[in-house]
Design a protein around this motif. Structure first.
Motif, short mmCIF file in Angstrom:
data_model
loop_
_atom_site.label_atom_id
_atom_site.label_comp_id
_atom_site.label_asym_id
_atom_site.label_seq_id
_atom_site.Cartn_x
_atom_site.Cartn_y
_atom_site.Cartn_z
N LYS A 26 0.86 -1.18 0.00
CA LYS A 26 0.00 0.00 0.00
C LYS A 26 0.90 1.24 0.00
CE LYS A 26 -4.03 -2.04 1.34
NZ LYS A 26 -5.33 -1.90 0.73
N GLN A 51 -10.63 8.95 0.70
CA GLN A 51 -11.81 8.46 -0.03
C GLN A 51 -11.52 8.31 -1.52
OE1 GLN A 51 -14.63 11.45 1.63
NE2 GLN A 51 -16.08 9.75 1.61
N GLN A 52 -10.78 9.27 -2.08
CA GLN A 52 -10.50 9.25 -3.52
C GLN A 52 -9.54 8.13 -3.92
OE1 GLN A 52 -9.32 13.47 -4.01
NE2 GLN A 52 -10.56 13.38 -5.87
N TYR A 53 -8.56 7.84 -3.07
CA TYR A 53 -7.47 6.97 -3.51
C TYR A 53 -7.34 5.66 -2.74
CZ TYR A 53 -6.32 11.05 -6.22
OH TYR A 53 -6.39 12.10 -7.11
N GLN A 54 -8.17 5.43 -1.76
CA GLN A 54 -8.06 4.18 -0.99
C GLN A 54 -8.25 2.97 -1.91
OE1 GLN A 54 -11.14 3.13 1.77
NE2 GLN A 54 -9.79 1.84 2.98
N GLN A 55 -9.19 3.06 -2.84
CA GLN A 55 -9.44 1.94 -3.75
C GLN A 55 -8.23 1.60 -4.62
OE1 GLN A 55 -12.51 2.94 -6.64
NE2 GLN A 55 -11.92 5.11 -6.53
N TYR A 56 -7.30 2.55 -4.75
CA TYR A 56 -6.09 2.32 -5.54
C TYR A 56 -4.90 1.91 -4.67
CZ TYR A 56 -9.00 4.85 -8.81
OH TYR A 56 -10.06 5.27 -9.58
N GLU A 59 -3.44 4.39 2.06
CA GLU A 59 -3.88 4.37 3.45
C GLU A 59 -3.38 5.64 4.11
OE1 GLU A 59 -5.86 2.40 5.14
OE2 GLU A 59 -6.14 0.92 3.57
#
Length: 161
Positions: A26, A51-56, A59
């Motif tokens: 991560k 919120q914007q980049y957690q899916q990528y 952390e």
């Protein structure tokens, strides 16, 4: 022992111990935070990029600290409530720690030695100093408290690949 953040663990705000190995592969942004600081509104920006980049693979880890102007006087429960009510934070919040001095958390001793501040200083100058960690657990960059979370997006995206 490998030279990265994965050798450390820290106590979460709820009292559970967490190994930083859980963040392998991560991109991690580590921030020392405070509830009564001029930079406290940065919680909003931290939540937004989380919120914007957690899916990528991003952390954000928040480490409350009361070493600067007594700006984090609350206990761990009060800090969690403050962050949730005022900024709806969803990223991991850890137990209040010290980042400077003899009782500095081992993670912060490591971070400071691997990314020095202005004029080579290892000391954390104030709340909301940020450290960007790559997918290998290595410190990439240190940011001053004045650096708004949104200003880190390009560096974060570069690490996310």
């Amino acid at each position: 022992m490998s030279d990265n953040i994965y050798q450390f663990s820290a106590t979460r705000n709820d009292g559970t111990e967490q190994s930083l190995q859980e963040y392998q592969n991560k991109v991690v942004l580590i921030v020392n935070t405070a509830s009564k600081c001029g930079f406290t509104p940065q919680y909003e920006g931290l939540q937004k990029i989380y919120q914007q980049y957690q899916q990528y693979g991003l952390e954000v880890l928040a480490f409350p600290c009361d070493q600067f102007g007594h700006q984090e006087p609350g206990d761990d429960g009060e800090i969690a409530q403050f962050c949730s009510l005022n900024f709806n934070t969803q990223f991991p919040l850890f137990k209040k720690i010290e980042v400077n001095g003899d009782n500095a958390h081992p993670l912060y001793q490591y971070l400071k030695s691997h990314a020095k501040g202005l004029l080579g200083s290892q000391r954390i100058k104030w709340n909301f100093t940020k450290f960007l960690i790559n997918r290998q657990g290595e410190v990439v960059k240190r940011y001053a408290p004045t650096a708004k979370p949104e200003s880190l997006v390009l560096d974060i995206k570069k690490q996310l690949g």
